[in-house]
Design an enzyme around this catalytic site. Structure first.
Site, short mmCIF file in Angstrom:
data_model
loop_
_atom_site.label_atom_id
_atom_site.label_comp_id
_atom_site.label_asym_id
_atom_site.label_seq_id
_atom_site.Cartn_x
_atom_site.Cartn_y
_atom_site.Cartn_z
N SER A 179 0.91 -4.84 -7.39
CA SER A 179 2.41 -4.43 -7.26
C SER A 179 3.02 -5.60 -7.37
O SER A 179 2.81 -6.63 -7.31
CB SER A 179 2.45 -3.96 -5.59
OG SER A 179 3.73 -4.09 -5.24
N TYR A 210 0.53 -4.72 3.17
CA TYR A 210 0.52 -4.34 1.66
C TYR A 210 0.71 -5.60 0.79
O TYR A 210 -0.12 -5.78 -0.22
CB TYR A 210 1.71 -3.56 1.46
CG TYR A 210 1.74 -2.82 0.24
CD1 TYR A 210 0.74 -1.88 -0.43
CD2 TYR A 210 2.80 -3.08 -0.70
CE1 TYR A 210 1.04 -1.38 -1.59
CE2 TYR A 210 2.85 -2.82 -2.06
CZ TYR A 210 2.00 -1.94 -2.39
OH TYR A 210 2.18 -1.32 -3.59
#
Length: 267
Positions: free
Chosen positions: A142, A155
């Site tokens: 990401s 995350y």
């Protein structure tokens, strides 16, 4: 047909980016095993992609090593090998930003799926690929793998870890002719990401609200990043077009992570 005769296993392939990857791979001639815990969706996607012998579904929780081992063995036995392993399964976790309020069990869950799941996928794909002296492993990271403040702590930490794993495993498996890379996209409208839109930005049309917010913060204007765009990047890393690319974190963010958005020098 850039993947003619190739076999790929895609974790988290029942929806979102994973589904787009599976569809694009099929379009380019690959045989696909979709691996997920969403059994009904996974079966439906498999059938939409043509079903046997082109696509199949296998239930697998990527946090359980026996599940991952069985999924890899099933795919290799059904199609004869695995040429491409795509570690796509992942979650974002709770929206809690204040570390004082963060739930440790939720933090561990995010790492279990996003990091341990990737590790297990790499480990068991390597079992099949090393004897052949070739293969491509692609994992989904990401934009949060290269900057902070774009997602929750768990995350962000997990996606940084995916990049570290990618580099480490690429360094080991290069001697076996196996390439290991990852892809780091900016915000993409999926069922996983859209609920994380700030409440102040939500609209009756959820997709429009998400895209409006993402566009306002994007560096590259006039174009939206969609699931199929990420799939195209994964396709590139899976094909011989990237035959000398390994250990790369391919950032697909329109320059978002390299721009200082607070100084506004170019306004």
């Amino acid at each position: 047909m850039r993947l003619e005769g190739k076999v790929a296993l895609v974790t988290g392939g029942a929806s979102g980016i994973g589904e787009s990857i599976a569809r694009l791979f099929i379009e380019h001639g690959a045989k696909i095993c979709i691996v997920d815990v969403q059994d009904e969706l996974g079966q439906q996607v498999s059938q939409r992609l043509g079903g046997d012998p082109h696509a199949c579904y296998f239930h697998c929780d990527v946090t359980v090593e026996d599940d991952v081992r069985r999924a890899v063995d099933f795919t290799a036995e059904k199609y004869g090998t695995i040429d491409i392993m795509v570690n796509n399964a992942g979650i974002t976790g709770d929206k809690v930003i204040d570390i004082r309020d963060a739930d440790f069990n939720e933090f561990k869950k995010v790492f279990d799926i996003n990091v341990n799941g990737v590790f297990l996928g790499m480990k068991h794909a390597a079992r099949i690929m090393i004897p052949k002296m070739k293969g491509s492993i692609v994992s989904l990271a990401s934009v949060s793998s290269v900057i902070a403040g774009a997602g929750p702590h768990g995350y962000t930490g997990a996606k940084h870890a995916v990049v570290g794993l990618t580099k480490s495993v690429a360094a080991e498996l290069g001697r076996h002719g196996i390439r290991v890379n990852c892809v780091s996209p900016y915000a993409v409208p999926t069922r996983l990401s859209m609920p994380y839109l700030p409440e102040s930005e939500m609209q009756e049309d959820a997709l429009r609200g998400f895209l409006t917010f993402v566009r306002s913060n994007a560096n590259l204007k006039g174009v939206d990043l969609m699931p199929n765009d990420v799939a195209e990047a994964v396709l590139y890393l899976a094909t011989e077009e990237s035959k000398y690319v390994s250990g790369l974190n391919l950032v697909i963010d329109g320059g978002f992570s390299i721009a200082n958005h607070t100084l506004q020098v170019f306004e």
